[in-house]
Design a protein around this motif. Structure first.
Motif, PDB file in Angstrom:
ATOM      1  N   ASP A   1       0.871  -1.172   0.000  1.00 45.80           N
ATOM      2  CA  ASP A   1       0.000   0.000   0.000  1.00 45.80           C
ATOM      3  C   ASP A   1       0.909   1.223   0.000  1.00 45.80           C
ATOM      4  O   ASP A   1       1.240   1.780   1.040  1.00 45.80           O
ATOM      5  CB  ASP A   1      -0.907  -0.005   1.226  1.00 45.80           C
ATOM      6  CG  ASP A   1      -1.887   1.162   1.221  1.00 45.80           C
ATOM      7  OD1 ASP A   1      -1.805   1.992   0.296  1.00 45.80           O
ATOM      8  OD2 ASP A   1      -2.715   1.243   2.149  1.00 45.80           O
ATOM      9  N   ILE A   2       1.347   1.610  -1.184  1.00 49.19           N
ATOM     10  CA  ILE A   2       2.354   2.672  -1.273  1.00 49.19           C
ATOM     11  C   ILE A   2       1.792   4.029  -0.885  1.00 49.19           C
ATOM     12  O   ILE A   2       2.533   4.937  -0.504  1.00 49.19           O
ATOM     13  CB  ILE A   2       2.985   2.712  -2.679  1.00 49.19           C
ATOM     14  CG1 ILE A   2       4.333   3.437  -2.638  1.00 49.19           C
ATOM     15  CG2 ILE A   2       2.021   3.354  -3.701  1.00 49.19           C
ATOM     16  CD1 ILE A   2       5.210   3.210  -3.833  1.00 49.19           C
ATOM     17  N   GLY A   3       0.472   4.167  -0.961  1.00 54.43           N
ATOM     18  CA  GLY A   3      -0.135   5.419  -0.545  1.00 54.43           C
ATOM     19  C   GLY A   3       0.187   5.774   0.897  1.00 54.43           C
ATOM     20  O   GLY A   3       0.303   6.949   1.256  1.00 54.43           O
ATOM     21  N   LYS A   4       0.363   4.747   1.736  1.00 54.93           N
ATOM     22  CA  LYS A   4       0.685   4.974   3.148  1.00 54.93           C
ATOM     23  C   LYS A   4       2.071   5.560   3.328  1.00 54.93           C
ATOM     24  O   LYS A   4       2.345   6.234   4.322  1.00 54.93           O
ATOM     25  CB  LYS A   4       0.614   3.647   3.925  1.00 54.93           C
ATOM     26  CG  LYS A   4      -0.780   3.168   4.245  1.00 54.93           C
ATOM     27  CD  LYS A   4      -0.697   1.923   5.123  1.00 54.93           C
ATOM     28  CE  LYS A   4      -2.082   1.465   5.574  1.00 54.93           C
ATOM     29  NZ  LYS A   4      -2.000   0.269   6.440  1.00 54.93           N
TER      30      LYS A   4
ATOM     31  N   PRO B   1       3.550  -1.903  -7.219  1.00 61.58           N
ATOM     32  CA  PRO B   1       3.213  -1.988  -5.793  1.00 61.58           C
ATOM     33  C   PRO B   1       2.308  -3.169  -5.438  1.00 61.58           C
ATOM     34  O   PRO B   1       2.437  -3.731  -4.344  1.00 61.58           O
ATOM     35  CB  PRO B   1       2.499  -0.658  -5.516  1.00 61.58           C
ATOM     36  CG  PRO B   1       2.999   0.264  -6.572  1.00 61.58           C
ATOM     37  CD  PRO B   1       3.231  -0.583  -7.780  1.00 61.58           C
ATOM     38  N   LYS B   2       1.413  -3.555  -6.345  1.00 61.20           N
ATOM     39  CA  LYS B   2       0.477  -4.624  -6.028  1.00 61.20           C
ATOM     40  C   LYS B   2       1.018  -6.014  -6.375  1.00 61.20           C
ATOM     41  O   LYS B   2       0.284  -7.002  -6.292  1.00 61.20           O
ATOM     42  CB  LYS B   2      -0.844  -4.386  -6.762  1.00 61.20           C
ATOM     43  CG  LYS B   2      -1.596  -3.152  -6.260  1.00 61.20           C
ATOM     44  CD  LYS B   2      -1.835  -3.210  -4.759  1.00 61.20           C
ATOM     45  CE  LYS B   2      -2.576  -1.996  -4.242  1.00 61.20           C
ATOM     46  NZ  LYS B   2      -2.735  -2.038  -2.761  1.00 61.20           N
TER      47      LYS B   2
ATOM     48  N   PRO C   1       1.841   5.133  -9.889  1.00 61.93           N
ATOM     49  CA  PRO C   1       1.874   3.684  -9.661  1.00 61.93           C
ATOM     50  C   PRO C   1       1.968   2.870 -10.941  1.00 61.93           C
ATOM     51  O   PRO C   1       2.195   1.664 -10.885  1.00 61.93           O
ATOM     52  CB  PRO C   1       0.547   3.417  -8.931  1.00 61.93           C
ATOM     53  CG  PRO C   1      -0.332   4.576  -9.282  1.00 61.93           C
ATOM     54  CD  PRO C   1       0.578   5.742  -9.441  1.00 61.93           C
TER      55      PRO C   1
ATOM     56  N   LYS D   1      -5.910   3.277 -12.334  1.00 60.97           N
ATOM     57  CA  LYS D   1      -4.982   4.018 -11.475  1.00 60.97           C
ATOM     58  C   LYS D   1      -5.742   4.623 -10.302  1.00 60.97           C
ATOM     59  O   LYS D   1      -6.690   5.386 -10.489  1.00 60.97           O
ATOM     60  CB  LYS D   1      -4.279   5.108 -12.276  1.00 60.97           C
ATOM     61  CG  LYS D   1      -3.229   5.870 -11.462  1.00 60.97           C
ATOM     62  CD  LYS D   1      -2.686   7.085 -12.211  1.00 60.97           C
ATOM     63  CE  LYS D   1      -1.866   6.694 -13.397  1.00 60.97           C
ATOM     64  NZ  LYS D   1      -1.156   7.872 -13.975  1.00 60.97           N
ATOM     65  N   SER D   2      -5.322   4.276  -9.101  1.00 60.67           N
ATOM     66  CA  SER D   2      -5.938   4.827  -7.899  1.00 60.67           C
ATOM     67  C   SER D   2      -5.249   6.125  -7.534  1.00 60.67           C
ATOM     68  O   SER D   2      -4.033   6.161  -7.347  1.00 60.67           O
ATOM     69  CB  SER D   2      -5.831   3.835  -6.739  1.00 60.67           C
ATOM     70  OG  SER D   2      -6.169   4.458  -5.521  1.00 60.67           O
TER      71      SER D   2
ATOM     72  N   ARG E   1      -5.271   7.583  -4.846  1.00 65.69           N
ATOM     73  CA  ARG E   1      -4.687   7.493  -3.499  1.00 65.69           C
ATOM     74  C   ARG E   1      -3.290   6.910  -3.519  1.00 65.69           C
ATOM     75  O   ARG E   1      -2.503   7.129  -2.599  1.00 65.69           O
ATOM     76  CB  ARG E   1      -5.597   6.628  -2.605  1.00 65.69           C
ATOM     77  CG  ARG E   1      -5.341   6.808  -1.118  1.00 65.69           C
ATOM     78  CD  ARG E   1      -6.283   5.963  -0.305  1.00 65.69           C
ATOM     79  NE  ARG E   1      -5.983   4.550  -0.436  1.00 65.69           N
ATOM     80  CZ  ARG E   1      -5.033   3.912   0.256  1.00 65.69           C
ATOM     81  NH1 ARG E   1      -4.289   4.583   1.121  1.00 65.69           N
ATOM     82  NH2 ARG E   1      -4.833   2.629   0.111  1.00 65.69           N
ATOM     83  N   GLN E   2      -2.975   6.171  -4.574  1.00 66.92           N
ATOM     84  CA  GLN E   2      -1.659   5.559  -4.690  1.00 66.92           C
ATOM     85  C   GLN E   2      -0.660   6.463  -5.429  1.00 66.92           C
ATOM     86  O   GLN E   2       0.477   6.090  -5.644  1.00 66.92           O
ATOM     87  CB  GLN E   2      -1.763   4.227  -5.443  1.00 66.92           C
ATOM     88  CG  GLN E   2      -2.660   3.199  -4.777  1.00 66.92           C
ATOM     89  CD  GLN E   2      -2.059   2.635  -3.501  1.00 66.92           C
ATOM     90  OE1 GLN E   2      -0.878   2.301  -3.457  1.00 66.92           O
ATOM     91  NE2 GLN E   2      -2.868   2.520  -2.460  1.00 66.92           N
ATOM     92  N   CYS E   3      -1.115   7.656  -5.822  1.00 70.52           N
ATOM     93  CA  CYS E   3      -0.257   8.587  -6.559  1.00 70.52           C
ATOM     94  C   CYS E   3       0.366   9.613  -5.613  1.00 70.52           C
ATOM     95  O   CYS E   3      -0.194   9.932  -4.564  1.00 70.52           O
ATOM     96  CB  CYS E   3      -1.057   9.323  -7.626  1.00 70.52           C
ATOM     97  SG  CYS E   3      -1.705   8.268  -8.933  1.00 70.52           S
TER      98      CYS E   3
END
Length: 429
Positions: free
Chosen positions: A51-54, A82-83, A314, A339-340, A342-344
């Motif tokens: 979860d790279i957004g974290k 990331p996933k 991502p 593309k999320s 939140r992950q950017c």
């Protein structure tokens, strides 16, 4: 833990004791702010999905702990998706190591010094491919034999002409670090750059690449892993090194920097033009090697990862995958397209919002960083700069790390203001 004192990071990149004129390091490891090994490991699922957004906000707030910097950079630069799972990444890692080994062996067959633990600093061929029996080369390779080979084709000659230049740059790169007191580390840097020059025949090798590659071999123990991290970084920056008979690629960024400054600070732009700096070549090195020579080694790594966290996309992994992976990428098309936001990174999120408004590729954050430094130093430059040397001294970016750290939380807002001002300016023209 929270409340614990900040820890100096210099001990992770030891400087030779006789080198007393190195820039002072401002980056410190701050508990609760710097991405720690514990926080990094907690961002993975049991299967290995990240979860790279974290982690992104923590990175651009407090950087990355040196003990995990290498593996985090592999994600920031798009080496891995990331996933992906632990097993999927290990499969990719082993495949890439085999590919690097094959390329290195190909280079070794052409010029046996590659992979020998040695490197050269003297030319080995003439421009028409004739061997140069330089005593220095024979000494450096511990060989009493003359270098002989059959007729060489043009691409081999071009590659061999760069090998001594790589060697000359290697012995000048990060020479203040204890790490490079070891011959094996110097030769590893030379090998990676020689292999890259062979693989990327469009760009080859240019001065400045050693500054970009050096951190990779310090952070990643495996040579092949370091090569791929460098290769991914070059995917971002290779346009800067594209040369024609009349121009260098980075000139596009310098032109953009000039346009930005002309709009946000017309008086400063006019002053720089009066001094003969209207082409902004004084910022050439800053943009070419991402401020490596303006900061201490440790601070430059901190700045890099903050910028990469802000710019993070991502889908870098999918964008950068080699041709042999194209089929599998297509088969997972829906995964690659979803593309999320939140992950950017924060900068990439802004680019996504503005994507429908413009067809132009977004400017790298490094251009806005230089523009913000010039703007911040505008009054001083107008009063004190009487030549381009003064411009460099006054705007010396090594004194601006704290400034950048303080403003980067609002950096995207600054970028948006600049772009809106530029767009309004263009409409008036």
């Amino acid at each position: 833990m929270w409340g614990a004192p900040a820890e100096p990071a210099d001990s992770y990149y030891e400087v030779r004791p006789e080198c007393t004129d190195v820039p002072k390091t401002r980056f410190k490891i701050k508990p609760g702010k710097t991405l720690s090994a514990r926080k990094w490991q907690a961002a993975f699922t049991p299967e290995g999905q990240l979860d790279i957004g974290k982690t992104l906000s923590r990175i651009h707030r407090g950087g990355i702990h040196p003990s995990i910097r290498g593996e985090v950079w592999e994600f920031l630069l798009g080496c891995y998706e990331p996933k992906s799972t632990f097993d999927e990444r290990e499969e990719i890692r082993q495949r890439r190591r085999l590919q690097y080994s094959a390329w290195k062996e190909e280079c070794h067959q052409i010029f046996p010094v590659v992979g020998s633990g040695k490197f050269i600093t003297a030319p080995v061929v003439t421009e028409d491919g004739q061997p140069i029996q330089d005593p220095l080369v024979l000494q450096e390779t511990n060989s009493g034999k003359e270098l002989t080979h059959g007729p060489l084709d043009k691409k081999v000659i071009q590659w061999m002409l760069t090998l001594h230049q790589i060697g000359l740059d290697v012995i000048r790169t990060d020479r203040t670090l204890v790490f490079y007191e070891k011959q094996e580390n110097l030769s590893k840097l030379w090998d990676i750059l020689a292999v890259y020059a062979w693989v990327d025949r469009d760009v080859g090798y240019c001065q400045g690449m050693s500054d970009l590659c050096s951190p990779m071999i310090i952070l990643l123990e495996n040579e092949a892993d370091a090569f791929w991290c460098f290769e991914r970084l070059m995917r971002r920056l290779r346009g800067n090194f594209r040369c024609t008979e009349s121009s260098v690629g980075v000139e596009t960024q310098l032109s953009n920097l000039a346009s930005i400054t002309q709009v946000i600070d017309p008086k400063l732009h006019q002053h720089l033009e009066t001094l003969g700096g209207g082409d902004y070549l004084f910022a050439f090195r800053m943009l070419m090697v991402l401020f490596r020579r303006e900061f201490s080694f440790c601070d430059s790594l901190y700045l890099w990862e903050m910028m990469w966290a802000l710019e993070y996309d991502p889908h870098l992994f999918y964008l950068y995958e080699e041709a042999e992976s194209a089929a599998s990428t297509k088969s997972e098309g829906s995964k690659a397209k979803a593309k999320s936001i939140r992950q950017c990174g924060k900068y990439e999120r802004e680019n996504m919002k503005n994507g429908a408004k413009t067809s132009e590729a977004p400017l790298p954050i490094s251009v806005f960083l230089v523009a913000s430094v010039l703007k911040d130093k505008s009054s001083k430059l107008l009063q004190e700069a009487r030549g381009l040397d003064d411009v460099v001294k006054v705007s010396l970016i090594s004194h601006q790390l704290t400034y950048f750290i303080n403003v980067q939380s609002t950096f995207v807002d600054y970028k948006s203001q600049v772009e809106n001002t530029i767009n309004a300016y263009k409409k008036k023209e």
